[in-house]
Write a protein that holds these residues in place. Structure first.
Motif, PDB file in Angstrom:
ATOM      1  N   GLU A   1      16.478  96.090  34.473  1.00 45.60           N
ATOM      2  CA  GLU A   1      16.728  96.915  35.666  1.00 45.60           C
ATOM      3  C   GLU A   1      17.895  97.809  35.259  1.00 45.60           C
ATOM      4  OE1 GLU A   1      16.988  98.986  38.141  1.00 45.60           O
ATOM      5  OE2 GLU A   1      16.106  97.590  39.602  1.00 45.60           O
ATOM      6  N   THR A  25      21.053  99.698  39.258  1.00 45.27           N
ATOM      7  CA  THR A  25      21.169  99.065  40.564  1.00 45.27           C
ATOM      8  C   THR A  25      22.640  99.008  40.959  1.00 45.27           C
ATOM      9  OG1 THR A  25      20.462  97.203  41.945  1.00 45.27           O
ATOM     10  CG2 THR A  25      21.342  96.647  39.784  1.00 45.27           C
ATOM     11  N   ASP A  79      24.550  97.609  36.384  1.00 45.01           N
ATOM     12  CA  ASP A  79      25.151  97.946  37.678  1.00 45.01           C
ATOM     13  C   ASP A  79      25.851  99.291  37.513  1.00 45.01           C
ATOM     14  OD1 ASP A  79      26.460  96.324  40.378  1.00 45.01           O
ATOM     15  OD2 ASP A  79      27.423  98.146  39.642  1.00 45.01           O
ATOM     16  N   THR A 101      14.241 106.846  39.486  1.00 46.55           N
ATOM     17  CA  THR A 101      14.459 105.982  40.669  1.00 46.55           C
ATOM     18  C   THR A 101      13.470 106.293  41.802  1.00 46.55           C
ATOM     19  OG1 THR A 101      16.175 107.310  41.810  1.00 46.55           O
ATOM     20  CG2 THR A 101      16.953 105.781  40.130  1.00 46.55           C
ATOM     21  N   ASP A 106      17.538 101.521  41.703  1.00 47.83           N
ATOM     22  CA  ASP A 106      18.690 101.940  42.504  1.00 47.83           C
ATOM     23  C   ASP A 106      18.952 101.067  43.735  1.00 47.83           C
ATOM     24  OD1 ASP A 106      20.950 103.348  43.192  1.00 47.83           O
ATOM     25  OD2 ASP A 106      19.912 105.149  43.843  1.00 47.83           O
ATOM     26  N   PRO A 157      15.837  91.924  44.932  1.00 44.83           N
ATOM     27  CA  PRO A 157      16.248  93.042  44.076  1.00 44.83           C
ATOM     28  C   PRO A 157      15.298  93.241  42.897  1.00 44.83           C
ATOM     29  CG  PRO A 157      18.156  91.719  44.686  1.00 44.83           C
ATOM     30  CD  PRO A 157      16.944  90.982  45.191  1.00 44.83           C
TER      31      PRO A 157
END
Ligand SMILES: [Zn+2]
Length: 426
Positions: A62, A65, A100, A259, A336, A344
């Protein structure tokens, strides 16, 4: 550990190799060779995974995020443990690395270091180096405070901040390049150039959030390594803007993280049809839909992003993503937000599903969530692929994700998740 007789999808977009034995030692892929060559002896006590009929691909990433969103309502002492649970949840769904992109400076380094030492959670990549313009996004509108974002009004401001920043301690640098040029809220272009130069000197990638095609072009020209978000189109009927953007990004080797799952949530999240579609697509269960509708944020507008604008942005991104791919732009997967998602991790899986629906070939979809994502944070030499020497993060499926990316999304197909050479889930 040995994974025997498996089809290897290495994550680079190359041709899969059937009938391979994959040997893992010290948390890395130590050898990958045809099963027919025969392994003379399997060391006693060495775990063996039967890969017959299975497909081994790199652990998913990912790559965009904000964990802040999942911990913000909790009192500080509970937040750390909760976010570790969130990272464990990612791993359980095959996502072995999470980036992140800012907003949680008080926990970032501690959580990141803990995650990298723990094979039961996804590895976290973070930054405390987040730049925006004066009163720029997301200082006003979203955060409601100024913590964790540096507001820069000039190239000199940028230089001052950079002097006080331990750039060698962050995983990457994030810049917000959004707002009217010269209007104060947007980071000045000269400041963006200063930040990118300093980051590159420190060996760090710079991920640049944009809003329009003009932001995108200027960010690419300034040396951005990855563009975050698809643009708000100048004219939704006109694809020529994308032709030009795709050409300059392909030439510069700039990564593109559109995204799309965010635009879909912000455009359609308040409508029951959207949740029905997620159920049909295997992202959500009917019970999950009820849980989402009970959330306090359900149906609430998102600051600065009107639903109508997000609808235009979503449709344009879906139409143009194959054009970027065909022009040779390297696409990266990051979702995102997960406001209207059951977990998530599901937001990333939705992003991959949308890439495939948009017409991106499945091999490129898998590369977007593996090798390209590792490249985004400068880890392509050691992560994001099933190749000898790379960190042994992997997912073993019982069905071919190159035939249908839904096989990645339907967890019944996941036989095992491997995290730094350890079997984390099976
Ligand atoms: Zn973001």
């Amino acid at each position: 550990m040995i994974i025997k007789d498996v089809t290897v999808i290495d994550g680079t977009g190359g041709v899969p190799r059937a009938g391979m034995d994959v040997i893992i030692a010290d948390g890395r892929f130590a050898d990958i060779r045809p099963s027919s060559a025969g392994i003379s002896s399997t060391p006693a006590g060495e775990p063996v995974l039967d890969g017959r009929g299975g497909y081994l691909l790199p652990g998913l990433w990912e790559s965009h995020t904000h964990l802040r969103d999942y911990g913000v309502s909790l009192p500080e002492p509970e937040r750390f443990a909760h976010l570790q649970d969130v990272l464990a949840g990612y791993l359980g769904e095959g996502i072995t690395s999470v980036c992140d992109l800012g907003g949680m400076p008080e926990l970032s380094p501690e959580l990141r270091d803990a995650s990298k030492a723990d094979t039961a959670v996804a590895s976290l990549f973070t930054t405390e180096a987040v730049f925006t313009g004066i009163d720029g996004w997301p200082v006003t509108g979203l955060l409601g405070n100024r913590s964790g974002v540096m507001e820069v009004g000039s190239a000199d401001d940028a230089r001052r901040y950079l002097q006080g920043l331990p750039l060698d301690e962050v995983d990457f640098v994030k810049c917000m390049f959004d707002g009217k040029a010269g209007g104060g809220q947007r980071l000045p272009r000269a400041a963006l150039e200063v930040i990118i130069t300093a980051a590159h000197e420190a060996g760090k990638k710079v991920l640049v959030h944009i809003a329009t095609g003009t932001d995108m072009r200027e960010a690419v020209e300034a040396g951005a390594d990855c563009i975050e978000h698809s643009p708000i189109p100048r004219d939704p009927r006109d694809l020529s803007e994308v032709d030009e953007l795709a050409r300059i990004m392909a030439d510069a080797g700039t990564l593109y993280c559109p995204t799309i799952a965010t635009w879909e949530q912000l455009a359609y999240g308040a409508y029951p049809d959207y949740l029905d579609q997620l159920i049909t697509d295997g992202i959500l269960t009917p019970d999950g839909a009820k849980e989402i509708m009970a959330r306090p944020t359900y149906g609430q507008p998102f600051p600065k992003h009107p639903a109508e604008e997000c609808r235009i942005r979503f449709d344009y991104a879906m139409r143009t993503l194959p054009l970027f791919h065909e022009a040779g732009v390297k696409i990266v997967a990051g979702s995102d937000i997960a406001r209207v998602m059951p977990t998530p991790a599901r937001a990333l899986l939705r992003e991959l599903q949308l890439f495939a629906k948009a017409g991106v070939p499945n091999s490129a979809v898998i590369a977007a969530a593996t090798s390209r994502a590792a490249e985004k944070v400068g880890k392509e030499a050691t992560m994001g692929t099933v190749t000898v020497g790379s960190v042994a993060d992997a997912v073993l499926l019982d069905a071919d994700p190159l035939a249908d990316v839904s096989h990645l999304i339907d967890q019944r197909h996941v036989r095992a998740v491997v995290s730094s050479g350890h079997i984390a889930h099976r």
